[in-house]
Design a protein around this motif. Structure first.
Motif, mmCIF file in Angstrom:
data_model
loop_
_atom_site.group_PDB
_atom_site.id
_atom_site.type_symbol
_atom_site.label_atom_id
_atom_site.label_comp_id
_atom_site.label_asym_id
_atom_site.label_seq_id
_atom_site.Cartn_x
_atom_site.Cartn_y
_atom_site.Cartn_z
ATOM 1 N N ILE A 528 -23.199 56.035 77.466
ATOM 2 C CA ILE A 528 -22.339 55.897 78.701
ATOM 3 C C ILE A 528 -23.294 55.188 79.743
ATOM 4 C CG2 ILE A 528 -20.893 56.636 80.481
ATOM 5 C CD1 ILE A 528 -19.995 56.970 77.638
ATOM 6 N N GLY A 529 -23.063 54.080 80.160
ATOM 7 C CA GLY A 529 -23.520 53.263 81.471
ATOM 8 C C GLY A 529 -22.520 53.180 82.273
ATOM 9 N N PHE A 530 -22.991 53.185 83.934
ATOM 10 C CA PHE A 530 -21.998 52.951 84.829
ATOM 11 C C PHE A 530 -22.494 51.811 85.734
ATOM 12 C CE2 PHE A 530 -20.245 54.008 89.111
ATOM 13 C CZ PHE A 530 -19.007 54.446 88.710
ATOM 14 N N GLU A 531 -21.503 50.900 86.220
ATOM 15 C CA GLU A 531 -21.889 49.960 87.045
ATOM 16 C C GLU A 531 -20.991 49.877 88.114
ATOM 17 O OE1 GLU A 531 -23.648 46.919 89.048
ATOM 18 O OE2 GLU A 531 -24.568 47.957 87.419
ATOM 19 N N TRP A 532 -20.952 49.809 89.439
ATOM 20 C CA TRP A 532 -20.042 49.993 90.382
ATOM 21 C C TRP A 532 -19.919 48.505 91.181
ATOM 22 C CZ3 TRP A 532 -18.668 54.509 94.386
ATOM 23 C CH2 TRP A 532 -17.592 54.347 95.058
ATOM 24 N N PHE A 533 -19.223 47.976 90.772
ATOM 25 C CA PHE A 533 -19.130 46.323 91.502
ATOM 26 C C PHE A 533 -17.810 46.433 92.318
ATOM 27 C CE2 PHE A 533 -17.974 41.864 91.445
ATOM 28 C CZ PHE A 533 -19.027 41.318 91.513
ATOM 29 N N ASP A 534 -18.221 46.164 93.616
ATOM 30 C CA ASP A 534 -17.223 46.311 94.670
ATOM 31 C C ASP A 534 -16.511 44.853 94.608
ATOM 32 O OD1 ASP A 534 -15.478 46.314 96.905
ATOM 33 O OD2 ASP A 534 -16.748 47.530 98.192
ATOM 34 N N PHE A 535 -15.615 44.531 93.905
ATOM 35 C CA PHE A 535 -15.100 43.353 93.871
ATOM 36 C C PHE A 535 -14.627 42.628 95.139
ATOM 37 C CE2 PHE A 535 -11.731 40.085 92.860
ATOM 38 C CZ PHE A 535 -12.276 39.409 91.905
ATOM 39 N N HIS A 536 -13.756 43.752 96.030
ATOM 40 C CA HIS A 536 -13.362 42.660 97.235
ATOM 41 C C HIS A 536 -14.413 42.641 98.238
ATOM 42 C CE1 HIS A 536 -9.115 44.629 96.280
ATOM 43 N NE2 HIS A 536 -9.255 43.391 96.130
ATOM 44 N N HIS A 537 -15.364 43.262 98.287
ATOM 45 C CA HIS A 537 -16.500 43.097 99.224
ATOM 46 C C HIS A 537 -17.514 41.861 98.549
ATOM 47 C CE1 HIS A 537 -19.875 43.828 101.949
ATOM 48 N NE2 HIS A 537 -20.819 44.004 101.076
ATOM 49 N N VAL A 538 -17.863 42.043 97.324
ATOM 50 C CA VAL A 538 -18.643 40.895 96.958
ATOM 51 C C VAL A 538 -17.814 39.400 97.097
ATOM 52 C CG1 VAL A 538 -19.893 40.026 94.939
ATOM 53 C CG2 VAL A 538 -20.033 42.530 95.418
ATOM 54 N N CYS A 539 -16.741 39.629 96.485
ATOM 55 C CA CYS A 539 -16.202 38.416 96.615
ATOM 56 C C CYS A 539 -15.054 38.049 97.803
ATOM 57 C CB CYS A 539 -15.026 38.333 95.314
ATOM 58 S SG CYS A 539 -16.024 38.564 93.875
ATOM 59 N N ARG A 540 -15.614 38.775 98.938
ATOM 60 C CA ARG A 540 -14.732 38.399 100.284
ATOM 61 C C ARG A 540 -14.737 36.903 100.520
ATOM 62 N NH1 ARG A 540 -19.549 40.920 101.506
ATOM 63 N NH2 ARG A 540 -20.784 40.017 102.940
ATOM 64 N N GLY A 541 -13.731 36.609 101.271
ATOM 65 C CA GLY A 541 -13.786 35.172 101.644
ATOM 66 C C GLY A 541 -13.403 34.487 100.615
ATOM 67 N N MET A 542 -12.537 34.664 99.493
ATOM 68 C CA MET A 542 -12.097 34.048 98.174
ATOM 69 C C MET A 542 -13.026 33.564 97.607
ATOM 70 S SD MET A 542 -8.387 32.444 99.763
ATOM 71 C CE MET A 542 -9.280 31.347 100.708
#
Length: 951
Positions: A528-542
């Motif tokens: 098991i591996g875990f990656e937390w990618f905050d989509f809304h934060h990283v891709c903010r500004g569309m």
């Protein structure tokens, strides 16, 4: 093993419905089958039935038998459309179904005529469009009615012979005609909601509406513009309530059956819309429920219904009558999800690779033509080197476990299954599936966060509410990943939820469980591996293109997991791991990320073939964006009833204000559906899957909501009783005699104060403990102790708290008791600190003792009212609990046990306490007559309005 029946006639005979398979080429026709009207028994016939003597319709397969209370309906596929060609075998999507009642010949004839008219209308519309006909890819394996029936039209659809009596085809015989109860019921109520027709209708989305919703309009096949949802009639395929009413109903279940039958028209409409929503796929020849790397039965000894993966066999419960009758040739497994296909070509040049639209047919008919006529050997050696033709097939398989709709099915269940679990397989092959060329398969997985949590549908951005203890969550969490690792090997978790705001808490809890599983030291943790990618934060500004940062960070796993490669029918390589992606809904953000992983996998596979997809112009691979966007829309429609958000970026890789406005429109549609339509639709899905009994519709009629059958309330309540008894009984000399979960008014010393709350009643040889329990946190929040010597008496009987629904007015099921006691010596304690179940026993008891509150002193007797919880289990036949005790019997036994303990405590004779006779008396708590008087007109009006909207 005999092949599946590809086409059959459904005839309304005198004794019952006759299913008469049509002969396949070079084969004798299969044995006809009779389904009797009265008994609904299935039995083979010894001879073929004469078509000229009965009204009939052609069917492309049987979905199953839908039995509701005393009514039963045959669900058959009346229309289909081919959407793919895999290894030379066609794959179809169901575009319309017929529900034919088994109440009488007249009702069946009416439904068949309606179905036949609808099919003829659809064929007339389809003849003007460029679509794949039903006979595509099926000519060599089945024979159409047009080949055998001189009365079939040029589309191969049956037309009634002119030498038959017109009355036999336009209306039932005069002596059998009667008004239909269903027609009257449907005409008065059951309005479904103005958005449902678009979401579930067989027409799907119109061209303009699909464009506005950001959905693909390429190769769009629109269904017939029928006058109504039921083929030009306001009835449900000839449903006649009188046919159902002839069955004898047990008086003990009369109310439940009456309620169920009152909701039958809506149930049939929902069933028809569900199966006609272009979300169910099948193949007569292939097992499309398993990936290329999945186990395959190469011997062919097993029937298809035994070869398919039960995780994706959506009509298994409806097919059980045929399976149990050993009619395997009639059992056609349906898979919910998505199947799409796109052919494309790439040229090798000294500059950027060129994409040739003219050589990339996207329509299924063109793909089939290519597979039939194109030969690689006909190409020149130079063309063979410089040009590559490929076929991309995308298949998504939605699990039947924890299936359902958005806010009604969240998180995990006790067996380790999560909501919205979907396996998506991307297959790259040659257009002709040449055996000497490799076939690549890349599988991904999506599913809800594997924790117990819920969210209210009455908010645009609801806060996730975590449920149960850490240990309870971790047990289900571990079971979930035990299943995934046994299927896929290594699992890389990709969490796209926010690290701030409402989603942060559940994201942190998800990470904690993943880290604990990794640190467990066993083989499961290492996978098991875990990656937390905050989509809304990283891709903010569309800036959704920033998803590439996640893809780059997973390059090593992409190489380690690799893909499955098949050549000459043999596995050369097997995918060693899977990406498990989730956001809160596992829809919009997940769609964007999964399409990015799919693109990267395709680039790597084409590189092995000597082609470079990454250096092409962005618009040259628009087709890849569209097929993934269509996949995302299909899954979103199945879970939230609308197309996916952010679909404009998935299709065009661009984000602008128009996409934002479109997402706002979809969000409003979702919100409306969440609070209005989803509850009944969820109950229908659970019933069709066999997860609940028809009792669920009686429960729905009472409060317009549906419950989760996957949660074992019997187990949860027993755990709560065990926890409460361990915490609140401080005196080790007290012996626990019994424990129950009951409903009681919100305020003390009353018998009808809403809302009622579920509490725990514990009985020892010295006292009674009334415990308030936090079911989400598995903690005791407060309790009250009453010494048995202070109990003055009890009375039990009918306890009617509402008369708005028949199930709430049933005096044999709505029962309870009132306990009278002297309040002077009672003890009340309220917890002011955490009382988790993992706290040591001594600490738990000390925590309770240290936060005590004195009970108010009064010379007047106090009362506590308790009402029995419903004993009838909503679970389907497979999960039914045969040990459930009827409500009245349960209440009597509780009163008897309390009386016995009180007698022992007081050391007096039976029936006498403190010199008084009749310690326990049979007297209604609230009679039906009193309940009707206390139910106000505004309360009744509010329920009727709610029923009009919801039911």
């Amino acid at each position: 093993m005999p092949a599946l029946v590809r086409k059959l006639l459904v005839l309304a005979a005198i004794e019952g419905l006759v299913l008469q398979p049509l002969a396949q080429r070079h084969q004798r026709p299969a044995t006809p089958v009779l389904i009797e009207y009265k008994t609904h028994k299935i039995k083979p016939l010894t001879k073929v039935v004469d078509n000229s003597e009965n009204v009939f319709v052609e069917s492309h397969g049987i979905v199953g038998l839908l039995t509701v209370a005393s009514a039963s309906f045959l669900v058959s596929i009346s229309q289909r459309q081919q959407v793919a060609q895999i290894r030379g075998f066609p794959v179809y999507v169901v575009t319309d179904v017929a529900l034919i009642p088994l109440s009488s010949q007249a009702d069946a004839q009416h439904a068949i005529i309606q179905t036949r008219d609808g099919v003829k209308h659809a064929d007339a519309v389809a003849s003007d469009e460029s679509v794949v006909t039903d006979s595509s890819g099926d000519e060599e394996s089945s024979r159409s009615i047009a080949d055998d029936d001189p009365h079939a039209d040029d589309q191969g659809n049956p037309v009634i012979s002119e030498n038959l009596s017109p009355e036999a085809h336009t209306k039932p015989p005069a002596h059998q005609r009667r008004s239909s109860v269903a027609e009257d019921v449907i005409g008065r109520k059951g309005a479904y909601g103005r958005f449902a027709d678009n979401w579930f209708s067989k027409q799907g989305w119109s061209v303009e509406k699909r464009r506005l919703q950001g959905m693909s309009i390429d190769n769009l096949h629109q269904g017939p513009n029928a006058a109504t949802l039921y083929g030009g009639s306001s009835t449900i395929d000839g449903l006649d309530g009188q046919g159902s009413s002839r069955h004898t109903v047990d008086t003990s279940t009369a109310d439940a059956e009456k309620i169920t039958l009152s909701l039958l028209p809506k149930l049939l409409r929902t069933t028809k819309m569900l199966f006609s929503s272009r979300n169910f796929f099948f193949s007569y020849d292939l097992d499309i429920t398993r990936s290329i790397a999945g186990p395959q039965d190469k011997s062919g000894d097993l029937p298809l219904n035994e070869r398919v993966d039960p995780l994706y066999f959506w009509n298994r419960y409806l097919s059980l009558p045929f399976i149990e009758s050993s009619l395997d040739t009639l059992v056609l497994p349906l898979m919910q999800g998505f199947v799409g296909q796109q052919a494309f070509s790439i040229e090798k040049t000294t500059g950027p690779a060129q994409y040739s639209p003219k050589d990339a047919p996207g329509d299924v008919s063109e793909i089939i033509e290519m597979q039939e006529h194109i030969s690689e050997s006909s190409q020149s050696s130079e063309e063979k080197v410089l040009k590559g033709n490929f076929l991309l097939t995308l298949i998504s398989r939605r699990s039947v476990n924890r299936a359902g709709l958005r806010y009604l099915r969240r998180g995990i269940d006790d067996r380790g299954y999560t909501a919205n679990s979907v396996e998506t397989e991307q297959i790259l092959s040659s257009p002709t599936w040449d055996s000497d060329r490799p076939v690549y398969s890349f599988v991904q997985f999506r599913g809800s966060i594997p924790l117990y949590f819920s969210q209210t549908p009455y908010s645009f951005k609801p806060v996730p509410i975590l449920q149960h203890s850490f240990d309870t969550n971790h047990a289900a969490f571990t079971e979930h990943f035990r299943k995934l690792t046994s299927t896929y090997g290594k699992v890389q978790l990709i969490s796209l939820v926010e690290k701030q705001n409402n989603e942060a808490q559940i994201g942190e809890e998800y990470q904690k469980h993943a880290e604990q599983l990794q640190a467990s030291g066993d083989l499961l943790g290492k996978n098991i591996g875990f990656e937390w990618f905050d989509f809304h934060h990283v891709c903010r500004g569309m800036k959704f293109e920033n998803v590439s940062l996640l893809i780059h960070s997973q390059e090593r796993n992409m190489k380690d997991f690799s893909e499955t490669i098949l050549r000459d029918g043999k596995l050369e390589q097997t995918q060693k791991g899977v990406f498990r992606t989730n956001c809160m809904d596992c829809l919009d953000r997940t769609n964007v990320v999964q399409s990015a992983f799919g693109r990267r996998a395709l680039e790597a596979q084409l590189e092995k073939e000597g082609f470079d997809l990454s250096i092409q112009a962005p618009n040259s691979t628009q087709w890849l964006n569209y097929i993934w966007a269509d996949n995302g829309d299909a899954i979103s429609k199945q879970y939230s009833s609308t197309a996916a958000l952010k679909g404009d970026f998935t299709r065009t890789r661009k984000r602008d204000y128009r996409g934002i406005l479109n997402d706002l429109n979809l969000t409003l549609n979702r919100y409306f559906n969440n609070i209005v339509n989803d509850y009944f639709s969820q109950a229908t899905i659970d019933y069709l899957l066999g997860n609940v009994s028809s009792q669920t519709f009686a429960e729905f009629e009472a409060d317009m909501m549906s419950k989760d059958p996957a949660m074992s309330m019997k187990r949860v309540r027993q755990n709560a009783i065990d926890t409460a008894s361990r915490i609140v009984i401080a005196d080790s000399s007290e012996d626990l005699l019994g424990g129950w979960t009951l409903s009681m008014p919100d305020k003390e010393n009353t018998i009808r104060t809403f809302p009622f709350k579920e509490a725990i009643l514990l009985l020892t040889d010295a006292g009674l403990y009334i415990c308030q329990y936090s079911w989400d946190e598995e903690k005791v929040s407060s309790f009250e102790r009453i010494d048995l010597a202070d109990v003055l008496g009890m009375n039990y009987g009918a306890y009617i708290t509402s008369t708005l629904a028949p199930s709430q007015s049933n005096e044999s099921r709505n029962v309870g008791f009132v306990l009278r006691y002297k309040p002077g010596e009672t003890i009340q304690r309220v917890n002011t600190r955490s009382l988790a179940t993992s706290v040591p026993k001594d600490a738990e008891k000390k925590s309770v003792k240290d936060s005590s509150i004195s009970a108010p002193s009064s010379s007047e007797p106090h009362i506590l009212a308790f009402k029995a919880l419903p004993s009838q289990n909503l679970a389907g036949p497979a999960q039914a609990d045969s040990t459930a005790i009827p409500e009245l019997e349960l209440i009597r036994s509780i009163c008897t046990e309390i009386e016995s303990a009180a007698i022992s405590r007081s050391r007096i004779g039976p029936g006498h306490v403190d010199g008084k006779i009749d310690f326990v008396t049979e007297k209604d708590v609230i009679s039906l007559k009193d309940a009707k008087r206390s139910t106000g007109i505004f309360e009744q009006l509010g329920h009727e309005i709610k029923k009009l909207v919801w039911a």
